[in-house]
Design a protein around this motif. Structure first.
Motif, short mmCIF file in Angstrom:
data_model
loop_
_atom_site.label_atom_id
_atom_site.label_comp_id
_atom_site.label_asym_id
_atom_site.label_seq_id
_atom_site.Cartn_x
_atom_site.Cartn_y
_atom_site.Cartn_z
N LYS A 121 0.83 -1.22 0.00
CA LYS A 121 0.00 0.00 0.00
C LYS A 121 0.86 1.26 0.00
CE LYS A 121 -4.05 -0.18 0.04
NZ LYS A 121 -4.87 -0.13 -1.18
N LEU A 122 1.96 1.26 0.76
CA LEU A 122 2.86 2.42 0.77
C LEU A 122 3.49 2.62 -0.61
CD1 LEU A 122 4.64 2.06 4.22
CD2 LEU A 122 3.04 3.84 3.52
N GLN A 147 3.16 5.93 -2.83
CA GLN A 147 4.33 6.59 -3.40
C GLN A 147 4.14 6.80 -4.90
OE1 GLN A 147 7.12 7.77 -1.74
NE2 GLN A 147 7.53 8.73 -3.71
N ASN A 148 3.63 5.80 -5.60
CA ASN A 148 3.38 5.95 -7.04
C ASN A 148 2.35 7.04 -7.31
OD1 ASN A 148 5.22 3.99 -7.75
ND2 ASN A 148 3.71 2.36 -7.86
N ALA A 149 1.29 7.08 -6.50
CA ALA A 149 0.26 8.10 -6.68
C ALA A 149 0.85 9.49 -6.43
CB ALA A 149 -0.92 7.84 -5.74
N LEU A 150 1.68 9.64 -5.41
CA LEU A 150 2.32 10.93 -5.13
C LEU A 150 3.27 11.34 -6.25
CD1 LEU A 150 3.04 10.68 -1.30
CD2 LEU A 150 1.37 12.14 -2.43
N ASP A 151 3.98 10.37 -6.81
CA ASP A 151 4.85 10.67 -7.95
C ASP A 151 4.04 11.17 -9.13
OD1 ASP A 151 7.11 9.95 -6.51
OD2 ASP A 151 7.23 7.93 -7.39
N ASN A 152 2.89 10.55 -9.38
CA ASN A 152 2.02 10.99 -10.48
C ASN A 152 1.48 12.39 -10.23
OD1 ASN A 152 2.39 8.61 -11.88
ND2 ASN A 152 0.57 7.63 -11.02
#
Length: 113
Positions: free
Chosen positions: A66-67, A71-76
């Motif tokens: 989940k983390l 992290q991927n969502a924040l990068d996007n």
């Protein structure tokens, strides 16, 4: 099997010894049963500990997954914001150029008056 018996007291001593040994054997049997149940409880507790460790490992693995998704969502989001700021910067550069041009036109117009 022959046992030497004292005709007066030997037989009574032998019976007392045999009864005493029988009681001791019975007590040892009870202790063995209790130790066996304690061992079973210990094995059960060890099994529960291993199960608890397994659940903890699975929980940490899921949290790591989940983390990683977060992290991927924040990068996007960061990439989208950067792209948006780049577009705004280009538009501001265009507007700045147009304002400079208009300013020059106004100054030039004032010179000819």
């Amino acid at each position: 099997m022959t046992l030497p018996l004292n005709p007066i007291l030997g037989g009574a001593d032998l019976v007392t010894d045999l009864v005493g040994h029988g009681i001791t054997i019975d007590k040892l049997g009870k202790i063995q049963n209790k130790l066996s149940s304690v061992l079973n409880l210990t094995q059960l507790a060890a099994g529960a500990s291993i199960l608890n460790i397994g659940v903890s490992i699975a929980g940490f693995a899921y949290m790591g997954f989940k983390l990683h998704q977060i992290q991927n969502a924040l990068d996007n989001v960061q990439k989208s914001l950067e792209a948006g700021f780049n577009r705004v910067e280009k538009r501001l550069d265009n507007l700045s150029g147009q304002l400079v041009y208009l300013h020059l036109l106004v100054e030039g117009y004032e010179l000819f008056e």
